[in-house]
Design an enzyme around this catalytic site. Sequence first.
Site, PDB file in Angstrom:
ATOM      1  N   GLU A  31       0.869  -1.182   0.000  1.00 39.01           N
ATOM      2  CA  GLU A  31       0.000   0.000   0.000  1.00 39.01           C
ATOM      3  C   GLU A  31       0.906   1.232   0.000  1.00 39.01           C
ATOM      4  O   GLU A  31       1.718   1.405   0.916  1.00 39.01           O
ATOM      5  CB  GLU A  31      -0.867  -0.047   1.263  1.00 39.01           C
ATOM      6  CG  GLU A  31      -2.032   0.887   1.265  1.00 39.01           C
ATOM      7  CD  GLU A  31      -2.827   0.792   2.571  1.00 39.01           C
ATOM      8  OE1 GLU A  31      -3.311   1.846   3.005  1.00 39.01           O
ATOM      9  OE2 GLU A  31      -2.959  -0.302   3.153  1.00 39.01           O
ATOM     10  N   ASP A  42      -5.598   9.286   8.882  1.00 38.70           N
ATOM     11  CA  ASP A  42      -4.250   8.879   9.279  1.00 38.70           C
ATOM     12  C   ASP A  42      -3.952   9.209  10.736  1.00 38.70           C
ATOM     13  O   ASP A  42      -4.332  10.261  11.244  1.00 38.70           O
ATOM     14  CB  ASP A  42      -3.200   9.566   8.395  1.00 38.70           C
ATOM     15  CG  ASP A  42      -3.289   9.132   6.943  1.00 38.70           C
ATOM     16  OD1 ASP A  42      -3.881   8.061   6.701  1.00 38.70           O
ATOM     17  OD2 ASP A  42      -2.784   9.844   6.069  1.00 38.70           O
TER      18      ASP A  42
END
Length: 242
Positions: A31, A42
């Site tokens: 990824e 995040d």
Amino acid sequence: MTKLFIPYIMGNKDLIENATLLSENGADIIEIGVPFSDPVADGPVIMEAGQQAIKQGITIDYIFNQLEKHGDQIKCNYVLMTYYNIICHYGEQAFFEKCRDTGVYGLIIPDLPYELSQRLKQQFSHYGVKIISLVAMTTDDKRIKDIVSHAEGFIYTVTMNATTGQNGAFHPELKRKIESIKAIANVPVVAGFGIRTPQHVADIKEVADGIVIGSEIVKRFKSNTREEIIKYLQSIQQTLNN
């Protein structure tokens, strides 16, 4: 069935070197994070890595350029983790074309509403770039059925309701939820967010078809030697397929 190991790295100046190392040490899919100024999904480690990448001048064009030139060094599939804003700004069709041309296997778009993901799948499926579905522990059963029935590549179950890579405390309902998703899915169901140690891996692999490790990998690329990183990857790989 072999369990999938999906490590995450930030797209930065070391992108190809880091991705190559991962692909040589057990990664099944990598990824690659596309740095973005407002990364709502995040945790602090990945957010900081993204800010550093932006300071280095890393853009989606830089990432595409590197993959175009050196993608053949990466010996496994890779997906881009990007926010929809980047795709929209680039132009949807141009973005999917570029993904196809640079060997991108799929896209993880954490801020993409389900309805929009369906439109993108219908409109751009001929490019062969998979749109990976995310399922949170809070997603209701009806919506899960909808998501799973249209899933491609793999299904990414978010194993915590917190942001990524924090304390690794898995939701008590996690295993039941993953098992219920697997019962109706035609693609692998992987778990991610908060997985850091071989112990986490051993716990979650009982039910999941694979794991995503993000913050811990990013942290290790920042502060560990190459040998230490390889040793860590081997410990994860060993636990996953033992």
